[in-house]
Design a protein around this motif. Sequence first.
Motif, PDB file in Angstrom:
ATOM      1  N   GLY A  86       0.814  -1.205   0.000  1.00 28.75           N
ATOM      2  CA  GLY A  86       0.000   0.000   0.000  1.00 28.75           C
ATOM      3  C   GLY A  86       0.843   1.249   0.000  1.00 28.75           C
ATOM      4  N   VAL A  87       0.191   2.384  -0.241  1.00 25.66           N
ATOM      5  CA  VAL A  87       0.867   3.673  -0.356  1.00 25.66           C
ATOM      6  C   VAL A  87       0.109   4.708   0.475  1.00 25.66           C
ATOM      7  CG1 VAL A  87       1.590   5.495  -1.940  1.00 25.66           C
ATOM      8  CG2 VAL A  87       1.671   3.100  -2.683  1.00 25.66           C
ATOM      9  N   VAL A  88       0.843   5.475   1.278  1.00 23.09           N
ATOM     10  CA  VAL A  88       0.263   6.574   2.049  1.00 23.09           C
ATOM     11  C   VAL A  88       0.816   7.877   1.496  1.00 23.09           C
ATOM     12  CG1 VAL A  88       0.012   7.652   4.312  1.00 23.09           C
ATOM     13  CG2 VAL A  88       0.048   5.163   4.122  1.00 23.09           C
ATOM     14  N   LEU A  89      -0.068   8.812   1.174  1.00 23.49           N
ATOM     15  CA  LEU A  89       0.325  10.070   0.539  1.00 23.49           C
ATOM     16  C   LEU A  89      -0.152  11.245   1.374  1.00 23.49           C
ATOM     17  CD1 LEU A  89      -0.819   8.950  -3.012  1.00 23.49           C
ATOM     18  CD2 LEU A  89       1.562   9.105  -2.231  1.00 23.49           C
ATOM     19  N   ILE A  90       0.795  12.095   1.774  1.00 27.41           N
ATOM     20  CA  ILE A  90       0.493  13.283   2.563  1.00 27.41           C
ATOM     21  C   ILE A  90       0.711  14.501   1.662  1.00 27.41           C
ATOM     22  CG2 ILE A  90       1.021  14.615   4.637  1.00 27.41           C
ATOM     23  CD1 ILE A  90       2.256  12.058   5.823  1.00 27.41           C
ATOM     24  N   ALA A  91      -0.369  15.191   1.325  1.00 25.91           N
ATOM     25  CA  ALA A  91      -0.308  16.373   0.453  1.00 25.91           C
ATOM     26  C   ALA A  91       0.574  16.132  -0.772  1.00 25.91           C
ATOM     27  CB  ALA A  91       0.200  17.581   1.242  1.00 25.91           C
ATOM     28  N   PRO A  92       0.277  15.095  -1.565  1.00 26.73           N
ATOM     29  CA  PRO A  92       1.144  14.771  -2.691  1.00 26.73           C
ATOM     30  C   PRO A  92       1.016  15.762  -3.844  1.00 26.73           C
ATOM     31  CG  PRO A  92      -0.827  13.426  -2.774  1.00 26.73           C
ATOM     32  CD  PRO A  92      -0.895  14.195  -1.482  1.00 26.73           C
ATOM     33  N   LEU A  93       2.104  15.881  -4.589  1.00 23.40           N
ATOM     34  CA  LEU A  93       2.082  16.649  -5.825  1.00 23.40           C
ATOM     35  C   LEU A  93       1.485  15.764  -6.913  1.00 23.40           C
ATOM     36  CD1 LEU A  93       2.880  19.089  -7.604  1.00 23.40           C
ATOM     37  CD2 LEU A  93       5.104  17.981  -7.924  1.00 23.40           C
ATOM     38  N   VAL A  94       0.231  15.998  -7.248  1.00 19.20           N
ATOM     39  CA  VAL A  94      -0.452  15.236  -8.292  1.00 19.20           C
ATOM     40  C   VAL A  94      -0.875  16.159  -9.425  1.00 19.20           C
ATOM     41  CG1 VAL A  94      -2.428  13.720  -8.792  1.00 19.20           C
ATOM     42  CG2 VAL A  94      -1.287  13.584  -6.571  1.00 19.20           C
ATOM     43  N   GLN A  95      -1.036  17.425  -9.109  1.00 22.87           N
ATOM     44  CA  GLN A  95      -1.503  18.407 -10.088  1.00 22.87           C
ATOM     45  C   GLN A  95      -0.789  19.724  -9.835  1.00 22.87           C
ATOM     46  OE1 GLN A  95      -5.821  18.586 -10.844  1.00 22.87           O
ATOM     47  NE2 GLN A  95      -5.729  20.759 -10.351  1.00 22.87           N
ATOM     48  N   MET A  96      -0.326  20.372 -10.890  1.00 24.54           N
ATOM     49  CA  MET A  96       0.305  21.677 -10.746  1.00 24.54           C
ATOM     50  C   MET A  96      -0.752  22.703 -10.352  1.00 24.54           C
ATOM     51  SD  MET A  96       3.424  20.820 -11.490  1.00 24.54           S
ATOM     52  CE  MET A  96       4.280  22.398 -11.612  1.00 24.54           C
ATOM     53  N   ASN A  97      -0.365  23.673  -9.542  1.00 31.80           N
ATOM     54  CA  ASN A  97      -1.291  24.742  -9.196  1.00 31.80           C
ATOM     55  C   ASN A  97      -1.720  25.472 -10.464  1.00 31.80           C
ATOM     56  OD1 ASN A  97      -1.200  24.244  -6.460  1.00 31.80           O
ATOM     57  ND2 ASN A  97       0.493  25.660  -6.098  1.00 31.80           N
ATOM     58  N   PRO A  98      -3.030  25.661 -10.673  1.00 33.86           N
ATOM     59  CA  PRO A  98      -3.520  26.283 -11.911  1.00 33.86           C
ATOM     60  C   PRO A  98      -2.881  27.639 -12.209  1.00 33.86           C
ATOM     61  CG  PRO A  98      -5.345  25.351 -10.668  1.00 33.86           C
ATOM     62  CD  PRO A  98      -4.140  25.252  -9.780  1.00 33.86           C
ATOM     63  N   GLU A  99      -2.639  28.442 -11.160  1.00 31.89           N
ATOM     64  CA  GLU A  99      -2.067  29.774 -11.394  1.00 31.89           C
ATOM     65  C   GLU A  99      -0.615  29.717 -11.861  1.00 31.89           C
ATOM     66  OE1 GLU A  99      -2.255  28.975  -6.891  1.00 31.89           O
ATOM     67  OE2 GLU A  99      -3.523  28.736  -8.653  1.00 31.89           O
ATOM     68  N   SER A 100       0.066  28.600 -11.586  1.00 32.91           N
ATOM     69  CA  SER A 100       1.460  28.473 -12.027  1.00 32.91           C
ATOM     70  C   SER A 100       1.585  27.638 -13.293  1.00 32.91           C
ATOM     71  CB  SER A 100       2.299  27.844 -10.914  1.00 32.91           C
ATOM     72  OG  SER A 100       1.862  26.534 -10.633  1.00 32.91           O
ATOM     73  N   ALA A 101       0.467  27.118 -13.787  1.00 35.04           N
ATOM     74  CA  ALA A 101       0.514  26.252 -14.963  1.00 35.04           C
ATOM     75  C   ALA A 101      -0.480  26.699 -16.027  1.00 35.04           C
ATOM     76  CB  ALA A 101       0.236  24.804 -14.550  1.00 35.04           C
ATOM     77  N   ARG A 121      14.952  25.949 -10.386  1.00 33.90           N
ATOM     78  CA  ARG A 121      15.433  26.133 -11.752  1.00 33.90           C
ATOM     79  C   ARG A 121      14.327  25.780 -12.749  1.00 33.90           C
ATOM     80  NH1 ARG A 121      21.648  23.816 -11.798  1.00 33.90           N
ATOM     81  NH2 ARG A 121      22.225  24.549  -9.710  1.00 33.90           N
ATOM     82  N   VAL A 122      14.371  26.453 -13.877  1.00 38.75           N
ATOM     83  CA  VAL A 122      13.384  26.192 -14.927  1.00 38.75           C
ATOM     84  C   VAL A 122      13.421  24.718 -15.330  1.00 38.75           C
ATOM     85  CG1 VAL A 122      12.773  26.664 -17.324  1.00 38.75           C
ATOM     86  CG2 VAL A 122      13.389  28.555 -15.807  1.00 38.75           C
ATOM     87  N   SER A 123      14.615  24.165 -15.459  1.00 44.52           N
ATOM     88  CA  SER A 123      14.743  22.768 -15.889  1.00 44.52           C
ATOM     89  C   SER A 123      14.110  21.825 -14.874  1.00 44.52           C
ATOM     90  CB  SER A 123      16.220  22.404 -16.092  1.00 44.52           C
ATOM     91  OG  SER A 123      16.959  22.621 -14.895  1.00 44.52           O
ATOM     92  N   PHE A 124      14.218  22.151 -13.569  1.00 48.13           N
ATOM     93  CA  PHE A 124      13.616  21.304 -12.549  1.00 48.13           C
ATOM     94  C   PHE A 124      12.091  21.421 -12.611  1.00 48.13           C
ATOM     95  CE2 PHE A 124      12.332  19.992  -8.297  1.00 48.13           C
ATOM     96  CZ  PHE A 124      13.114  18.864  -8.099  1.00 48.13           C
ATOM     97  N   GLY A 125      11.598  22.628 -12.841  1.00 50.78           N
ATOM     98  CA  GLY A 125      10.159  22.810 -12.999  1.00 50.78           C
ATOM     99  C   GLY A 125       9.606  21.995 -14.149  1.00 50.78           C
ATOM    100  N   MET A 126      10.369  21.899 -15.225  1.00 56.93           N
ATOM    101  CA  MET A 126       9.932  21.102 -16.373  1.00 56.93           C
ATOM    102  C   MET A 126       9.883  19.616 -16.018  1.00 56.93           C
ATOM    103  SD  MET A 126       9.148  23.205 -18.690  1.00 56.93           S
ATOM    104  CE  MET A 126       8.842  21.972 -19.949  1.00 56.93           C
ATOM    105  N   GLN A 127      10.826  19.162 -15.197  1.00 58.54           N
ATOM    106  CA  GLN A 127      10.807  17.769 -14.753  1.00 58.54           C
ATOM    107  C   GLN A 127       9.567  17.481 -13.902  1.00 58.54           C
ATOM    108  OE1 GLN A 127      12.675  15.172 -15.581  1.00 58.54           O
ATOM    109  NE2 GLN A 127      13.841  16.450 -17.001  1.00 58.54           N
ATOM    110  N   VAL A 181       4.092  15.102 -13.374  1.00 58.40           N
ATOM    111  CA  VAL A 181       2.657  15.269 -13.155  1.00 58.40           C
ATOM    112  C   VAL A 181       1.871  14.722 -14.347  1.00 58.40           C
ATOM    113  CG1 VAL A 181       0.820  17.002 -13.035  1.00 58.40           C
ATOM    114  CG2 VAL A 181       2.796  17.163 -11.504  1.00 58.40           C
ATOM    115  N   GLU A 182       2.321  15.017 -15.552  1.00 59.10           N
ATOM    116  CA  GLU A 182       1.645  14.509 -16.743  1.00 59.10           C
ATOM    117  C   GLU A 182       1.657  12.977 -16.768  1.00 59.10           C
ATOM    118  OE1 GLU A 182       3.601  16.316 -20.015  1.00 59.10           O
ATOM    119  OE2 GLU A 182       2.781  18.316 -19.646  1.00 59.10           O
TER     120      GLU A 182
END
Length: 297
Positions: free
Chosen positions: A134-149, A199-205, A210-211
């Motif tokens: 099983g997997v436990v997820l605490i506030a996971p990054l699953v979707q980019m914030n709409p205002e930043s994407a 860094r921009v490159s890290f944001g792209m990763q 997320v995709e």
Amino acid sequence: MREREGSAGVPYSDLPHIVNADGLHLFCRYWEPTGQPRALYLCPWSWEHCGPYDEMHRTEKLLAGIAHDHVGHGQSEGDRMNIKDFQIYIRDSLQHIDLMKSHHPDLPVFIVGHSMGGAISILTACERPGDFVGVVLIAPLVQMNPESATPFKVFMAKLLNHMLPSLTMGSIESKWLSRDKRQVEAYDADELNYHGGMRVSFGMQLMAAVERMQREIPSISWPFLLLHGDADKLCDIRGSRMMYDNSPSTDKKIKIYEGGYHALHHDLPEVAESVLKELTTWITEHIPAATSGPAIK
């Protein structure tokens, strides 16, 4: 040749560590239960290092925890907060799990991930679903914030990634991590945390990860627990809700904390206590019967 050292100047030969496929030393931590362990869990945490989570692991008497600082984080080697491929985090997590399973083949394995570590957890479990109970997820990054994407910002990020991949954008605002000021102050004072810009490159990763997650979610069948605060400004809660709604898993649970910030396990004391109770109860209930093993080393 000079021996490689961690960030505090201590040789890696004197520190618990693994060496990943790229030859980089990754600092590790291990938490042992008071008795014989009934399960093993990996914690691929977030932007931080694995040190601030000691109190979390001391609350459970049946579980053995393992963690490492990701490449470019904490006391591990690598360019700070920069990576050529998000898959490296997943590869290293699987390597660590394989190492521990070789010593403790009878222990069931869970993953517990927070924030970016949640994204790592999801993709790791998707890559080898049969390895995890099983997997436990605490506030996971699953979707980019709409205002930043927004489409324009994504276009500009892709353009800058070709022209100036090392350009740094805004850093994490620590005030949104927790409503407990002491936790925020501790985060700010911790020199092992990265306090610079992304860094921009890290944001792209991150966007690519997320995709990939969103493509994987409709096929997720493994058990999972989602914990998220509805005042989280760093990882959009809509991602957790979307994962819960769209996954075909028949064993899934989501708990929303009203007013909760991003680091729920470091939020107000009553919230942190509830999170730890939810986490340990859920894992304990999912441990197969009659499992135990020797101490973790």
